[in-house]
Design an enzyme around this catalytic site. Structure first.
Site, short mmCIF file in Angstrom:
data_model
loop_
_atom_site.label_atom_id
_atom_site.label_comp_id
_atom_site.label_asym_id
_atom_site.label_seq_id
_atom_site.Cartn_x
_atom_site.Cartn_y
_atom_site.Cartn_z
CB THR B 50 -1.02 -0.01 1.15
OG1 THR B 50 -1.84 1.17 1.03
CG2 THR B 50 -0.38 -0.03 2.53
CD GLU B 51 -0.98 4.91 -3.52
OE1 GLU B 51 -1.07 3.92 -4.26
OE2 GLU B 51 -1.47 6.01 -3.80
#
Lengths: 219, 214
Positions: B50-51
């Site tokens: 997840t960025e």
């Protein structure tokens, strides 16, 4: 100089000048330095440029600062969210300027500022409207875009825990922009949930070394 | 002319999940691509990135699991799996930009015949643009998969000769998963891999893009 431990958030944000570029940590509300922002609102600096991933959520934190009308420009990657009504209203009324930056460029431009890198080339954004007017170069068969550092006059960062040297640890995904912003500003002001004695943080676990931190307040 | 009933969003997500190799590092975009996580086989060893700064993200958090310090790119509460790690934004995006991520799955407004992607801005005058990590993902991931309906609500195709919406990335899309067909964007052209409730010939009649048979 080693970090100063401040008694109050008001003391921590003292001296932020009109026209300052203020880096604000957080991804949405995770890692947002809400108490420092509230203190900045009370402090009264105006004509600010705010650099943050988002442009405020709901009515607290960054959104509350925008609502004062004291922010001239926002530099961010993702302003539009379901709860960004404060920014949306200002933007549609033409009362705030927006520089939209791809999130990886935002992070790397901040990192570059902290690391003394004058500029860098990246393929991100090549051929898109966000690269218009920027210098490009073919490198390894791909078009790269020249990106410049983003340096803050001040960084407002939320971390989980600090020691009296200003060494910081974060918690889970609330870390996000904290470390790169802490390094990228002239004055880095950090709010933490807990202050521990020097020597009580495991040196192997320190994420932001205290050299990047100027002021710490428990909030 | 309307095509027959195509795939549901869940069925599209299952198709994408089928094509992700075991052990891959994968980023799922906000919205529809998030559904792909529900269809990854247990034991596949796929690691979700997840960025906002985490590897080995777990499912959505509920009840007592909810922690404001642990969210996904959509800012929703999530959980961590054993072997998870946290890192700051410059590291998170170095994973994309440095070519370390095997697959990203993104939504789209339009994809062009040469793999250009438009998914961040409609260009409408009153729209507030937001890009987030889309350009970094589109440019940096080893494989870029797109999930979208093949036709807009007004019936116009979203697989087009040239994108009319502002671009996210140039020539970056490798595979396209839609409700009525899946496509591979190759240097030789657009290859139809599978159809659902339609046929190759029907697609040729509906799209303004040269199509190759598999």
């Amino acid at each position: 100089m080693t970090a100063t431990i401040c008694a109050t958030a008001a003391e921590a944000v003292a001296g932020i000048e009109d026209g300052a570029v203020v880096l604000v940590s957080g991804f949405g509300m995770a890692g947002m330095p809400v108490e420092l922002i509230e203190a900045l609102i009370d402090q009264g600096a105006t004509d600010l440029t705010v650099v943050s991933n988002n442009a405020g959520n709901g009515d607290t934190g960054l959104a509350a600062l925008l609502a004062t009308g004291r922010v001239r420009k926002v530099v961010c990657s993702f302003p539009r969210q379901h709860d960004s009504w404060v920014f949306d209203g200002l933007y549609r009324a033409g009362r705030i300027e927006l520089e939209l930056v791809p999130q990886g460029n935002l992070a790397e431009r901040l990192r570059a500022a902290g690391a003394g890198i004058g500029a860098f080339f990246t393929p991100t954004g090549a051929g898109t409207p966000l690269a218009e007017g920027k210098e490009t170069r073919e490198l390894g068969g791909r078009t790269h875009v020249l990106e410049l550092p983003i340096r803050g006059d001040v960084a407002l960062v939320a971390a989980h825990r600090a020691d009296r040297m200003g060494n910081l640890v974060y918690r889970k995904t609330a870390r996000n922009f904290g470390p790169v912003m802490a390094a990228a500003a002239g004055t880095t002001i950090v709010q933490v949930r807990e202050l521990v004695d020097t020597g009580d943080l495991d040196p192997e676990a320190v994420v932001t070394p205290g050299i990047y931190v100027d002021r710490v307040v428990v909030a | 002319m309307s095509l027959g009933a195509g795939l549901s969003k869940a069925e599209m997500a299952a198709l994408v999940a089928r094509d992700i190799a075991p052990g891959s590092y994968v980023n799922l975009g906000i919205g529809q691509p998030t559904l792909v996580a529900d269809h990854l086989a247990p034991g596949s060893g796929v690691v979700l990135h997840t960025e906002n700064g985490m590897l080995n993200m777990g499912p959505a958090a509920t009840g007592d699991q909810i922690d404001p310090d642990l969210t996904n790119a959509g800012k929703l509460p999530v959980t961590e799996l054993p072997g998870a790690s946290y890192f700051h934004q410059a590291d998170s995006f170095a994973m994309m930009r440095g070519g370390h991520l095997d697959v990203c799955v993104l939504g789209a407004f339009q994809v062009s015949a040469t793999g250009d992607l438009a998914n961040w801005h409609t260009g409408a005058p009153d729209a507030i643009p937001a890009v987030g990590g889309a350009m970094d993902l589109a440019t940096g991931a080893k494989s870029v998969f797109v999930m979208m309906t093949l036709f807009a609500k007004d019936g116009s195709p979203k697989l087009v000769p040239r994108c009319t919406y502002p671009l996210t990335g140039v020539g970056c899309v490798d595979r396209l998963y839609t409700d009525v067909a899946t496509f591979e964007i190759t240097p030789g052209g657009v290859v139809v891999r599978e159809t659902f409730g339609t046929s190759y010939d029907e697609l040729v009649g509906r799209l303004d893009v040269p199509l190759l048979r598999r």
